[in-house]
Design a protein around this motif. Structure first.
Motif, PDB file in Angstrom:
ATOM      1  N   GLN A   1      22.581 -64.339  16.811  1.00 33.14           N
ATOM      2  CA  GLN A   1      22.370 -62.894  16.953  1.00 33.14           C
ATOM      3  C   GLN A   1      23.584 -62.081  16.517  1.00 33.14           C
ATOM      4  OE1 GLN A   1      20.753 -61.420  20.646  1.00 33.14           O
ATOM      5  NE2 GLN A   1      20.552 -59.422  19.693  1.00 33.14           N
ATOM      6  N   ASN A   2      24.778 -62.486  16.933  1.00 36.43           N
ATOM      7  CA  ASN A   2      25.941 -61.637  16.665  1.00 36.43           C
ATOM      8  C   ASN A   2      26.683 -61.998  15.381  1.00 36.43           C
ATOM      9  OD1 ASN A   2      25.407 -60.193  18.931  1.00 36.43           O
ATOM     10  ND2 ASN A   2      27.257 -60.740  20.043  1.00 36.43           N
ATOM     11  N   LEU A   3      26.881 -63.301  15.149  1.00 35.91           N
ATOM     12  CA  LEU A   3      27.692 -63.700  13.983  1.00 35.91           C
ATOM     13  C   LEU A   3      26.841 -63.999  12.752  1.00 35.91           C
ATOM     14  CD1 LEU A   3      30.429 -64.407  12.713  1.00 35.91           C
ATOM     15  CD2 LEU A   3      30.237 -66.690  13.702  1.00 35.91           C
ATOM     16  N   MET A   4      25.847 -64.881  12.886  1.00 37.40           N
ATOM     17  CA  MET A   4      25.069 -65.267  11.703  1.00 37.40           C
ATOM     18  C   MET A   4      24.260 -64.105  11.140  1.00 37.40           C
ATOM     19  SD  MET A   4      26.135 -68.067  10.880  1.00 37.40           S
ATOM     20  CE  MET A   4      25.066 -68.228   9.442  1.00 37.40           C
ATOM     21  N   TYR A   5      23.853 -63.182  12.007  1.00 41.30           N
ATOM     22  CA  TYR A   5      23.172 -61.965  11.527  1.00 41.30           C
ATOM     23  C   TYR A   5      24.050 -61.229  10.505  1.00 41.30           C
ATOM     24  CZ  TYR A   5      22.015 -56.934  12.008  1.00 41.30           C
ATOM     25  OH  TYR A   5      21.754 -55.605  11.778  1.00 41.30           O
TER      26      TYR A   5
ATOM     27  N   MET B   1      23.238 -60.945   6.512  1.00 44.26           N
ATOM     28  CA  MET B   1      23.002 -59.617   5.926  1.00 44.26           C
ATOM     29  C   MET B   1      24.000 -59.355   4.795  1.00 44.26           C
ATOM     30  SD  MET B   1      20.343 -58.294   7.287  1.00 44.26           S
ATOM     31  CE  MET B   1      20.410 -56.627   6.653  1.00 44.26           C
ATOM     32  N   VAL B   2      25.246 -59.718   5.033  1.00 43.58           N
ATOM     33  CA  VAL B   2      26.287 -59.496   4.017  1.00 43.58           C
ATOM     34  C   VAL B   2      25.974 -60.318   2.766  1.00 43.58           C
ATOM     35  CG1 VAL B   2      28.711 -59.969   3.483  1.00 43.58           C
ATOM     36  CG2 VAL B   2      28.101 -58.803   5.617  1.00 43.58           C
TER      37      VAL B   2
ATOM     38  N   ARG C   1      16.787 -61.711   4.975  1.00 41.91           N
ATOM     39  CA  ARG C   1      16.511 -61.736   3.529  1.00 41.91           C
ATOM     40  C   ARG C   1      15.450 -60.687   3.183  1.00 41.91           C
ATOM     41  NH1 ARG C   1      14.671 -66.846   3.031  1.00 41.91           N
ATOM     42  NH2 ARG C   1      16.660 -67.532   3.870  1.00 41.91           N
ATOM     43  N   ARG C   2      14.402 -60.640   3.996  1.00 43.43           N
ATOM     44  CA  ARG C   2      13.286 -59.718   3.714  1.00 43.43           C
ATOM     45  C   ARG C   2      13.727 -58.252   3.803  1.00 43.43           C
ATOM     46  NH1 ARG C   2       9.939 -57.616   7.396  1.00 43.43           N
ATOM     47  NH2 ARG C   2      10.506 -59.217   8.929  1.00 43.43           N
ATOM     48  N   ILE C   3      14.633 -57.946   4.733  1.00 47.52           N
ATOM     49  CA  ILE C   3      15.110 -56.554   4.870  1.00 47.52           C
ATOM     50  C   ILE C   3      15.734 -56.100   3.543  1.00 47.52           C
ATOM     51  CG2 ILE C   3      16.845 -55.049   5.960  1.00 47.52           C
ATOM     52  CD1 ILE C   3      16.593 -56.904   8.495  1.00 47.52           C
TER      53      ILE C   3
END
Ligand SMILES: NC(=O)c1ccc[n+]([C@@H]2O[C@H](COP(=O)([O-])OP(=O)(O)OC[C@H]3O[C@@H](n4cnc5c(N)ncnc54)[C@H](OP(=O)(O)O)[C@@H]3O)[C@@H](O)[C@H]2O)c1
Length: 259
Positions: A115-119, A123-124, A73-75
């Motif tokens: 790490q792989n899916l929820m990221y 982000m989306v 969220r912060r990114i």
């Protein structure tokens, strides 16, 4: 070909080195402003400085962990505040540990999913509203050839990245009407710190493994980060807008399959 990336705004994950750095550098060369992320501050700042110096564009380093929802969220919030919007999202980071399937407990699987899916999911979810505000955009995920042609020992990545490919395909159908394309690149062997670590962890000497791979890969070489970055630049540009929902291997011909 003019990719028309000048003044576009991109987020590139895991970009202090390796594939992410290569992508960020090429997008910056093409004139995009880039926000780059990674966990370790000194390496990230050094990467930002190098891209800035070599391309002259605005580069914003954001220290963040892809596995943390609040960091995702912060990114995006920081990019909105600093650049006023977002056009391109590159989802890339490290990868879960290697090992036999039976050796991983629930905690390891949960971590891999984060790490792989929820990221990617997180982000989306943050990025798409900003892209809609701009009238379009582009999302690109980095997975691996093993998500299409599994390798023993890589189950945590294979299983979670297969999820990313299915997620991205579905997403591409839902957001195409908003002018946003979504694609996934599945790299083969790419010369980065990570690959060298994987070679070093094996039982055989790294040079022996590399020589065998060079023989096995139809184009007879290990890939470079630019092999990935060049295709990414095309896919996220206006010239790539008709390509969406694709999972594309960049592997020197390694994949032994017609689909
Ligand atoms: N190299 C290959 O041959 C190859 C082939 C197929 C797929 N891939 C995949 O492509 C991706 C990139 O690989 P690479 O070879 O470029 O790796 P790399 O050289 O090790 O670079 C990884 C980058 O991601 C960052 N990172 C790692 N974990 C992170 C996290 N939890 N949150 C945020 N940033 C993180 C690292 O910085 P920090 O450690 O400071 O966070 C670094 O900037 C990986 O998912 C890898 O599995 C690589």
């Amino acid at each position: 070909m003019n990719l028309e990336l000048k003044n576009k705004v991109a987020i590139v994950g895991g970009a202090s080195k390796g594939i992410g750095f290569g992508i960020a550098h090429i997008l910056a060369q093409e004139g995009a402003s880039v926000a780059i992320t990674a966990r370790r501050e000194p390496e990230l700042s050094a990467a930002a400085e190098r891209i800035r110096k070599e391309t002259g564009v605005r580069v914003l380093p954001i220290v963040a962990d892809a596995r943390r929802a609040e960091d995702c969220r912060r990114i995006v919030e920081t990019v909105k505040a600093e650049f006023g919007g977002l056009d391109i999202l590159i989802n890339n980071d490290g990868a879960p540990p290697i090992g036999e399937i039976m050796s991983f407990d629930d905690a390891a699987w949960t971590k891999a999913v984060e790490q792989n899916l929820m990221y990617v999911v997180r982000m989306v979810r943050e990025a798409v509203p900003l892209m809609k505000e701009r009238g379009g955009g582009s999302i690109l995920n980095i997975t691996a050839i093993s998500a299409i042609q599994p390798i023993p020992g890589f189950a945590l990545s294979v299983a979670t990245w297969s999820g990313v490919i299915g997620y991205a395909k579905t997403l591409s159908l839902e957001i195409a009407p908003f002018g946003i394309n979504v694609n996934t690149i599945c790299p083969g062997y790419i010369d980065t710190t990570r690959l060298r670590k994987v070679f070093a962890a094996g039982e055989e000497p790294a040079e022996v493994v590399q020589a065998r791979l060079r023989e096995e890969i139809p184009v007879k070489r290990i890939g470079t980060v630019d092999d990935i970055g060049n295709l990414v630049a095309l896919l996220v540009s206006s010239k790539g807008s008709y390509i969406t929902g694709a999972a594309i291997q960049v592997d020197g011909g390694l994949l032994r399959s017609v689909r």
